[in-house]
Motif scaffolding. Structure first.
Motif, PDB file in Angstrom:
ATOM      1  N   GLU A   1       0.539   7.831  -4.145  1.00  0.00           N
ATOM      2  CA  GLU A   1       1.900   7.564  -3.696  1.00  0.00           C
ATOM      3  C   GLU A   1       2.908   8.249  -4.614  1.00  0.00           C
ATOM      4  O   GLU A   1       3.929   8.766  -4.173  1.00  0.00           O
TER       5      GLU A   1
ATOM      6  N   ARG B   1       3.146  11.645  -3.605  1.00  0.00           N
ATOM      7  CA  ARG B   1       3.855  11.787  -2.340  1.00  0.00           C
ATOM      8  C   ARG B   1       5.368  11.690  -2.565  1.00  0.00           C
ATOM      9  O   ARG B   1       6.154  12.434  -2.016  1.00  0.00           O
TER      10      ARG B   1
ATOM     11  N   ASN C   1      13.105  -2.921   6.286  1.00  0.00           N
ATOM     12  CA  ASN C   1      12.035  -3.367   5.396  1.00  0.00           C
ATOM     13  C   ASN C   1      12.600  -3.638   3.999  1.00  0.00           C
ATOM     14  O   ASN C   1      13.727  -3.281   3.704  1.00  0.00           O
ATOM     15  N   ARG C   2      11.783  -4.254   3.164  1.00  0.00           N
ATOM     16  CA  ARG C   2      12.212  -4.711   1.837  1.00  0.00           C
ATOM     17  C   ARG C   2      13.371  -5.705   1.984  1.00  0.00           C
ATOM     18  O   ARG C   2      14.250  -5.775   1.129  1.00  0.00           O
TER      19      ARG C   2
ATOM     20  N   ASP D   1      13.203  -8.654   1.562  1.00  0.00           N
ATOM     21  CA  ASP D   1      13.097  -9.635   0.454  1.00  0.00           C
ATOM     22  C   ASP D   1      13.980  -9.256  -0.724  1.00  0.00           C
ATOM     23  O   ASP D   1      14.323 -10.098  -1.544  1.00  0.00           O
TER      24      ASP D   1
ATOM     25  N   ASP E   1       9.346  -7.940   5.287  1.00  0.00           N
ATOM     26  CA  ASP E   1       8.929  -7.753   3.899  1.00  0.00           C
ATOM     27  C   ASP E   1       7.455  -7.380   4.015  1.00  0.00           C
ATOM     28  O   ASP E   1       6.594  -8.254   4.106  1.00  0.00           O
ATOM     29  N   ALA E   2       7.213  -6.084   4.075  1.00  0.00           N
ATOM     30  CA  ALA E   2       5.853  -5.625   4.346  1.00  0.00           C
ATOM     31  C   ALA E   2       4.909  -6.001   3.210  1.00  0.00           C
ATOM     32  O   ALA E   2       3.707  -6.160   3.409  1.00  0.00           O
TER      33      ALA E   2
ATOM     34  N   ASN F   1       8.413   6.322   0.657  1.00  0.00           N
ATOM     35  CA  ASN F   1       8.520   5.130  -0.182  1.00  0.00           C
ATOM     36  C   ASN F   1       9.352   3.983   0.393  1.00  0.00           C
ATOM     37  O   ASN F   1       9.745   3.092  -0.351  1.00  0.00           O
ATOM     38  N   VAL F   2       9.634   3.986   1.677  1.00  0.00           N
ATOM     39  CA  VAL F   2      10.348   2.834   2.245  1.00  0.00           C
ATOM     40  C   VAL F   2       9.390   1.709   2.637  1.00  0.00           C
ATOM     41  O   VAL F   2       9.849   0.634   3.027  1.00  0.00           O
ATOM     42  N   GLY F   3       8.078   1.994   2.554  1.00  0.00           N
ATOM     43  CA  GLY F   3       7.119   0.932   2.869  1.00  0.00           C
ATOM     44  C   GLY F   3       6.368   1.142   4.177  1.00  0.00           C
ATOM     45  O   GLY F   3       5.803   0.201   4.731  1.00  0.00           O
ATOM     46  N   LYS F   4       6.316   2.403   4.653  1.00  0.00           N
ATOM     47  CA  LYS F   4       5.652   2.683   5.928  1.00  0.00           C
ATOM     48  C   LYS F   4       4.168   2.285   5.880  1.00  0.00           C
ATOM     49  O   LYS F   4       3.678   1.596   6.768  1.00  0.00           O
ATOM     50  N   SER F   5       3.454   2.757   4.830  1.00  0.00           N
ATOM     51  CA  SER F   5       2.009   2.474   4.758  1.00  0.00           C
ATOM     52  C   SER F   5       1.764   0.993   4.574  1.00  0.00           C
ATOM     53  O   SER F   5       0.837   0.427   5.167  1.00  0.00           O
ATOM     54  N   THR F   6       2.600   0.368   3.748  1.00  0.00           N
ATOM     55  CA  THR F   6       2.434  -1.069   3.514  1.00  0.00           C
ATOM     56  C   THR F   6       2.629  -1.824   4.822  1.00  0.00           C
ATOM     57  O   THR F   6       1.901  -2.776   5.112  1.00  0.00           O
TER      58      THR F   6
ATOM     59  N   HIS G   1      14.735  -2.625  -9.350  1.00  0.00           N
ATOM     60  CA  HIS G   1      13.609  -2.304  -8.476  1.00  0.00           C
ATOM     61  C   HIS G   1      12.701  -3.520  -8.274  1.00  0.00           C
ATOM     62  O   HIS G   1      12.181  -3.755  -7.188  1.00  0.00           O
TER      63      HIS G   1
END
Ligand code: G4P
Length: 293
Positions: A5, A8, A66-67, A69, A94-95, A138-143, A277
């Motif tokens: 990651e 990436r 996403n995020r 939280d 919140d993935a 890094n916005v959380g697509k894979s998660t 973060h």
């Protein structure tokens, strides 16, 4: 952050990369009925790539904040109203914990209700609805894909020697998710947008001078959420000070001093960026939608 990651995220978006990403997205667009545009709920404006309008064409689109939280819930609610007013369906997730992800199939069926009706009329009610996840790094697509799929499905292809083609992950409600997200390039034409992307790790923070980024963030905090500075760093940010001076104040309060007793701004800058973060400054959105009419 996992090595892969990190790498990436480190991709610099040169025209060649964009062309490849565009091609990949274009190839898959023909196969899907809808796209989910994943945004960071703290920066829905800066984490959007406006090129998505052209890339997605008239495909039905679900905006995923996403995020959530880490974002201020009231601000996120306002963003959702903003998107609704513009005819865009939205969902907050919140993935990482999986919260909100269960609602994805239902939201997609609602989004695709017309298509479902047409399929039913043709006697094809059982046909799967196919969906692609899109967003900047890094916005959380894979998660999100993992959370929607359940860990097992997502890990299967990671075994060495297993070559994977395009795979579809079944979700409840007759939906299939493409297992590979479409990666959009981050778009920033202003310093503010670049900083917002760096603060949320969408672009490598090294693109900016770390101390300058943290100093600018301090000013932003003083303007919008001074109580977060007070709660976390135990001082009231003086209105006349610049960002570096506020970092100095925070360093003193933390006891981050060099051997000569000077405040260690570098260490404080890293601490501030890391703590934001990690959500330690509270649920803090960096962008609110334009005022509702
Ligand atoms: P990508 O595919 O869009 O590139 O993003 P990815 O899923 O790899 O997620 C990037 C980081 O963001 C991961 O953390 C992941 O755990 C985290 N993340 C994803 N969704 C959420 C969410 O809804 N809330 C929170 N709090 N975090 C989320 P990581 O690899 O540990 O890196 P980092 O946390 O140090 O950035």
């Amino acid at each position: 952050m996992k090595e892969q990651e990190r790498e990436r995220t480190a991709i610099q978006w040169y025209p060649g990369h964009m062309t490849r990403a565009r091609r990949m997205i274009g190839e898959n667009m023909g196969l899907v009925d809808a796209v989910c545009e994943v945004l960071d709920a703290r920066i829905p404006d800066s984490s959007r790539n406006p090129d998505i309008d052209a890339l997605a064409g008239d495909k039905p689109r679900l905006v995923i904040l996403n995020r959530a939280d880490l974002a201020d819930p009231d601000v996120t609610a306002r963003w959702r109203r903003y998107f609704t007013a513009r005819g865009l369906a939205s969902l907050e997730t919140d993935a990482k914990s999986g919260r909100g992800v269960k609602q994805l199939p239902k939201a997609l069926r609602e989004l695709l209700s017309e298509r479902l009706q047409r399929l039913a009329e043709k006697g094809q009610a059982g046909k799967m609805l196919r969906v692609m996840i899109l967003g900047i790094p890094n916005v959380g697509k894979s998660t999100l894909i993992n959370a929607a799929a359940g860990r097992r499905a997502a890990q299967a292809g990671d075994k060495p020697g297993v070559t994977r083609g395009r795979q579809w992950i079944s979700l409840p409600g007759g939906i299939e998710l493409l297992d590979t997200p479409g990666i959009l390039w981050p778009k920033f034409e202003s310093r503010e947008v670049g900083e917002a992307l760096a603060l949320t790790n969408a672009i490598k923070a090294e693109v900016f001078d770390r101390e300058a980024l943290a100093a600018s963030f301090m000013l932003r905090l003083r303007e919008t959420r001074p109580e977060a500075i007070e709660a976390r760093y135990k001082f009231t940010p003086a209105p006349e000070k610049n960002g570096y001076e506020l970092l100095e104040d925070a360093a003193r309060r933390r006891g981050f001093l060099s051997s000569g007793g000077e405040p260690d701004i570098g260490r404080m800058a890293e601490t501030l960026l890391r703590e934001y973060h990690g959500g330690l400054l509270g649920r803090l959105s960096l962008e609110a939608p334009p005022e509702e009419a």
